[in-house]
Design an enzyme around this catalytic site. Sequence first.
Site, PDB file in Angstrom:
ATOM      1  N   HIS A   1       0.818  -1.248   0.002  1.00  0.00           N
ATOM      2  CA  HIS A   1      -0.087   0.070  -0.208  1.00  0.00           C
ATOM      3  C   HIS A   1       1.085   1.222  -0.114  1.00  0.00           C
ATOM      4  O   HIS A   1       0.605   2.048  -0.998  1.00  0.00           O
ATOM      5  CB  HIS A   1      -0.947  -0.185   1.223  1.00  0.00           C
ATOM      6  CG  HIS A   1      -1.933   1.282   1.150  1.00  0.00           C
ATOM      7  ND1 HIS A   1      -2.882   1.242   0.964  1.00  0.00           N
ATOM      8  CD2 HIS A   1      -1.858   2.415   1.747  1.00  0.00           C
ATOM      9  CE1 HIS A   1      -3.589   2.498   1.195  1.00  0.00           C
ATOM     10  NE2 HIS A   1      -2.503   2.989   1.878  1.00  0.00           N
ATOM     11  N   GLU A   2       1.853   1.104   0.906  1.00  0.00           N
ATOM     12  CA  GLU A   2       2.548   2.508   0.979  1.00  0.00           C
ATOM     13  C   GLU A   2       3.536   2.806  -0.059  1.00  0.00           C
ATOM     14  O   GLU A   2       3.875   3.932  -0.679  1.00  0.00           O
ATOM     15  CB  GLU A   2       3.499   2.545   2.466  1.00  0.00           C
ATOM     16  CG  GLU A   2       2.465   2.367   3.722  1.00  0.00           C
ATOM     17  CD  GLU A   2       1.464   3.430   3.637  1.00  0.00           C
ATOM     18  OE1 GLU A   2       1.601   4.619   3.120  1.00  0.00           O
ATOM     19  OE2 GLU A   2       0.406   3.429   4.331  1.00  0.00           O
TER      20      GLU A   2
ATOM     21  N   HIS B   1       1.959   4.545  -2.740  1.00  0.00           N
ATOM     22  CA  HIS B   1       1.815   6.082  -2.339  1.00  0.00           C
ATOM     23  C   HIS B   1       3.162   6.516  -3.143  1.00  0.00           C
ATOM     24  O   HIS B   1       3.341   7.559  -3.561  1.00  0.00           O
ATOM     25  CB  HIS B   1       1.607   6.388  -0.972  1.00  0.00           C
ATOM     26  CG  HIS B   1       0.239   6.205  -0.558  1.00  0.00           C
ATOM     27  ND1 HIS B   1      -0.451   7.202  -1.051  1.00  0.00           N
ATOM     28  CD2 HIS B   1      -0.501   5.660   0.562  1.00  0.00           C
ATOM     29  CE1 HIS B   1      -1.847   7.086  -0.382  1.00  0.00           C
ATOM     30  NE2 HIS B   1      -1.687   6.014   0.647  1.00  0.00           N
TER      31      HIS B   1
ATOM     32  N   GLU C   1      -4.728   7.961  -2.836  1.00  0.00           N
ATOM     33  CA  GLU C   1      -5.381   6.696  -2.338  1.00  0.00           C
ATOM     34  C   GLU C   1      -5.655   5.494  -3.304  1.00  0.00           C
ATOM     35  O   GLU C   1      -5.509   4.653  -3.335  1.00  0.00           O
ATOM     36  CB  GLU C   1      -6.460   6.649  -1.343  1.00  0.00           C
ATOM     37  CG  GLU C   1      -6.738   5.747  -0.240  1.00  0.00           C
ATOM     38  CD  GLU C   1      -5.590   5.376   0.535  1.00  0.00           C
ATOM     39  OE1 GLU C   1      -4.783   6.135   0.793  1.00  0.00           O
ATOM     40  OE2 GLU C   1      -5.804   4.403   1.405  1.00  0.00           O
TER      41      GLU C   1
HETATM   42 ZN   LIG Z   1      -3.045   5.311   1.945  1.00  0.00          ZN
END
Ligand SMILES: [Zn+2]
Length: 501
Positions: free
Chosen positions: A266-267, A270, A296
């Site tokens: 997830h990170e 980003h 997101e």
């Molecule tokens: Zn996030």
Amino acid sequence: MKFRNKLIREILERYKTIDAIQRLSALAAWDLNTYMPQKAAEDRGIILGKTDVLVKKLILDKEFVKLINKAEKEKNLNDYEKAVIRILKKRIEILSKLPDKFIEEFNETTNKAQIVWKNAKENNNFKEFLPYLKKIFELVKKQAEYLGYKEHPYDALIDLYEESWTTRDFESFFNSIKDELKKLFEEIKSSKNYIDKHPLEKEPYRKEDMEKVNFEVLKILNFDQTRSRLDIAPHPFEESISLNDVRITTWYHKKDFRRSLSATIHEFGHSLYELNIDPELKFTPLQRGVSYGLHESQSRFWENIVGRNIVFLRKIWPICKKHLLFLKKYKFKDFYIYFNLIRPEFIRVESDEITYHFHIILRFELEKMVLENKVKIEEAPEYWNEFMKTYLGIKPKTYKEGILQDIHWSMGAIGYFPTYSLGTFLTGMWLESIEKDLGKIETILTKEEGINILQEWFKENIHKFGSTYTSKDLIYKVCHKNFDTQPFINYLKKKYLELYK
Ligand SMILES: [Zn+2]
């Protein structure tokens, strides 16, 4: 050359100082959440607060504002130059509407509230946090009045996180998905293959082993250790210090390794956004992802659309087996199902691709009701539990797994949650466009260079522009239509009705 106009170039030259201070603040914030000695929290809060005030001063500087107003009247500005004006005017507008005293009170309250919230959560004591939460809602109500709005005070707060989105936009978004998601969940639950528990959730792991898994999986995703790093934090996050220094964090829980790997991916999603911004936009107001929802949509694309995809999981299965020896007892199918369980959870960040959105709808409705004075803060936990029962069919037994679970309210981030669902539904739109341009995602991921192909698509269509276009404009530019919930619903149906036949 993107910036030709003389006035714009002058603005950007001056902006470099503002950018430098903000990037140093980002480094201090990263440090605060990773390696800073515990007792430094209060001092660091003051330092960061003072830095904010300094940035405000530089942005509201009369000469600077005059220059921007003058440049706005210039003819033939290109998209990049127009965006510089758009972003800076917006910041000037927001900062000039908020009195210094308010900013200080807001900073002070939320800095303290974060510590109080952490303890209250640990002690499972809502009363401890109540006076702060009350104060924070009073402050954001004030903030909404200062900022102004057309229809609803919530509009002013939402706009801080997702420019030009309103309460009404999100109401119609959520109303259009509620029944669809509920129906889909019911259908999955009635499948003979449905399971709501998995033995892999209980398997303990050693942190050192899981670290190896995370780094090797990141390597498959082209994680560049010369421009990024992975550290540990109590709540995983990503921080962009400069174009060549974008850091991510993850967490380790001793068991249920999926949580650590999902957070890492997830990170990473980003960070990819920030790392792929066109170097010509460096040190300008355009050098960051355009909005919270758009950001997101990047993290959740890699976490879910790729990270829970059968082809990708097959790719990382040997890595996991090599370091997590307990996996020898399991088959690939178990591993795949483990990543794709559908089950109502108390904790938002641990929930699956379908029920996740009920957590967001709950928060949206509750925040709105408090702002409308329909619910008192004292009553919020009761409403929370009622909503949980209605939407997810479960009732939290503790505040810890209920209203105290997330840090956002203690930070004063009210109006933030809706962007989580927006971002996730956008992943469906990206997927639809990618498949139109490049073919089925499974086919892409099967290829040796599949990850590169996907990353190149994102770089060319979204990342390189930074904040040049607003999120609404960018969505239209990429997908040739406005925000649409159907592609994500289609993705869910295709995947999960097949899995849970
Ligand atoms: Zn996030």
